[in-house]
Design an enzyme around this catalytic site. Structure first.
Site, PDB file in Angstrom:
ATOM      1  N   GLY A 196       0.779  -1.206  -0.065  1.00 22.76           N
ATOM      2  CA  GLY A 196       0.023   0.205   0.043  1.00 22.76           C
ATOM      3  C   GLY A 196       0.896   1.305  -0.073  1.00 22.76           C
ATOM      4  O   GLY A 196       2.077   1.188   0.119  1.00 22.76           O
TER       5      GLY A 196
ATOM      6  N   THR B   2       8.008   5.971  -2.593  1.00 24.01           N
ATOM      7  CA  THR B   2       8.919   6.235  -1.450  1.00 24.01           C
ATOM      8  C   THR B   2      10.382   5.915  -1.896  1.00 24.01           C
ATOM      9  O   THR B   2      10.700   5.349  -3.099  1.00 24.01           O
ATOM     10  CB  THR B   2       8.703   5.741  -0.093  1.00 24.01           C
ATOM     11  OG1 THR B   2       9.417   6.372   0.963  1.00 24.01           O
ATOM     12  CG2 THR B   2       8.973   4.232   0.077  1.00 24.01           C
TER      13      THR B   2
ATOM     14  N   HIS C 195      14.154   4.036  -0.926  1.00 28.61           N
ATOM     15  CA  HIS C 195      14.929   3.267  -0.294  1.00 28.61           C
ATOM     16  C   HIS C 195      16.612   3.494  -0.586  1.00 28.61           C
ATOM     17  O   HIS C 195      16.851   3.616  -1.713  1.00 28.61           O
ATOM     18  CB  HIS C 195      14.759   1.995  -0.238  1.00 28.61           C
ATOM     19  CG  HIS C 195      13.253   1.644   0.532  1.00 28.61           C
ATOM     20  ND1 HIS C 195      12.728   2.059   1.460  1.00 28.61           N
ATOM     21  CD2 HIS C 195      12.273   1.054  -0.195  1.00 28.61           C
ATOM     22  CE1 HIS C 195      11.440   1.748   1.751  1.00 28.61           C
ATOM     23  NE2 HIS C 195      11.157   0.962   0.664  1.00 28.61           N
TER      24      HIS C 195
ATOM     25  N   ILE D  67       5.855   3.468   6.493  1.00 34.89           N
ATOM     26  CA  ILE D  67       5.533   2.307   6.894  1.00 34.89           C
ATOM     27  C   ILE D  67       4.545   2.146   5.422  1.00 34.89           C
ATOM     28  O   ILE D  67       3.655   2.872   5.227  1.00 34.89           O
ATOM     29  CB  ILE D  67       4.621   2.149   8.034  1.00 34.89           C
ATOM     30  CG1 ILE D  67       5.618   2.284   9.169  1.00 34.89           C
ATOM     31  CG2 ILE D  67       3.855   0.803   8.053  1.00 34.89           C
ATOM     32  CD1 ILE D  67       5.026   2.556  10.624  1.00 34.89           C
ATOM     33  N   GLY D  68       4.515   0.926   4.842  1.00 33.50           N
ATOM     34  CA  GLY D  68       3.458   0.284   3.765  1.00 33.50           C
ATOM     35  C   GLY D  68       3.457  -1.080   3.849  1.00 33.50           C
ATOM     36  O   GLY D  68       4.510  -1.932   3.847  1.00 33.50           O
TER      37      GLY D  68
ATOM     38  N   GLY E 133       6.859  -3.575   4.942  1.00 34.34           N
ATOM     39  CA  GLY E 133       7.014  -2.956   6.450  1.00 34.34           C
ATOM     40  C   GLY E 133       7.409  -1.653   6.381  1.00 34.34           C
ATOM     41  O   GLY E 133       6.529  -0.705   6.234  1.00 34.34           O
TER      42      GLY E 133
ATOM     43  N   ALA F 169      10.598   1.819   6.836  1.00 37.81           N
ATOM     44  CA  ALA F 169      11.976   2.163   6.543  1.00 37.81           C
ATOM     45  C   ALA F 169      12.322   3.496   7.353  1.00 37.81           C
ATOM     46  O   ALA F 169      11.511   4.490   7.470  1.00 37.81           O
ATOM     47  CB  ALA F 169      11.863   2.641   4.981  1.00 37.81           C
TER      48      ALA F 169
ATOM     49  N   CYS G  83       5.788   9.434  -0.393  1.00 40.29           N
ATOM     50  CA  CYS G  83       4.567   9.010   0.085  1.00 40.29           C
ATOM     51  C   CYS G  83       3.301   9.725  -0.209  1.00 40.29           C
ATOM     52  O   CYS G  83       2.223   9.846   0.275  1.00 40.29           O
ATOM     53  CB  CYS G  83       4.458   8.862   1.654  1.00 40.29           C
ATOM     54  SG  CYS G  83       5.827   7.754   2.362  1.00 40.29           S
TER      55      CYS G  83
END
Length: 220
Positions: free
Chosen positions: A75, A79, A81, A142-143, A154, A156, A172
């Site tokens: 979801g 984003t 990473h 959080i996703g 989860g 980051a 996001c």
């Protein structure tokens, strides 16, 4: 019981395949609940409903800056990473935890809030937006995806990472808030191993897990 994998810097595709294998094994009850901790090379990830409207540069710019882009089944919106950011992928069976997805996300936020508190940082929630904040700046995204009541994807947590990369996107999908990191707030770089240790400790406390004695490559 909880098994923890620390994979270090791992390509996003490779990590996704590993996560998928663990998810399938957890659905079949072949493995215990698991937490995978790692870092990714610089990568933008898209949520299930993302149409790239929050990407602020063209693909050529991403190529020049050596930023990969990956579609995911989690979801949330786009984003980033990358190195210096702790990414956590819990593979948890929610059938044993009341089948409550909202409580699960609240618990993930609680883990990260306690980790920040361990370093003297006061984080908070925003009832209208998932994640963890320090003031008006987001410090952890959080996703999640839940399939047959087993979680994947989860969180980051921004630790030592370059915040400038977030200028490539509306992180996001948010346009009225900034982003920050633990290093920026504390004015110093942190030990990534130490932060991961704190995450494991707080994760086991919040979720009431015991660490499993594990084979080589994992920890207990």
């Amino acid at each position: 019981m909880l098994r923890v994998y620390r994979l270090g810097l791992t390509d996003y595709g490779q990590a996704s395949r590993f996560q998928e294998r663990l998810t399938e094994a957890r659905i079949k009850n072949e493995v215990s609940d698991t937490l995978v901790l790692l870092e990714h090379p610089s990568t933008l990830t898209l949520g299930r409903e993302d149409d790239l409207r929050h990407l602020l540069v063209d693909r050529e710019t991403l190529t020049r800056q050596e930023v990969a882009i990956e579609a995911t089944d989690r979801g949330g919106s786009i984003t980033w990473h990358g190195p210096g950011q702790v990414v956590g992928y819990p593979i948890v069976d929610l059938k044993r935890r009341g089948r409550d997805i909202h409580k699960y996300i609240d618990d993930l936020e609680e883990v990260l809030l306690w980790v920040l508190a361990d370093y003297g940082l006061s984080g908070g929630r925003d009832e209208s937006r998932v994640g963890v904040w320090v003031g008006a700046e987001k410090i952890a995204a959080i996703g999640v995806r839940v399939r047959r009541w087993v979680t994947k994807h989860g969180f980051a947590l921004n630790v030592n990472n370059d915040l400038g990369v977030f200028s490539l996107i509306n992180p996001c999908g948010i346009t009225d808030r900034g982003v920050t990191s633990m290093a920026r707030l504390l004015g110093r770089r942190l030990s990534m191993d130490e932060v991961r240790d704190r995450i494991v400790a707080r994760f086991t406390e919040v979720f009431d897990f015991e660490l499993e004695v594990s084979p080589e490559g994992t920890e207990g």
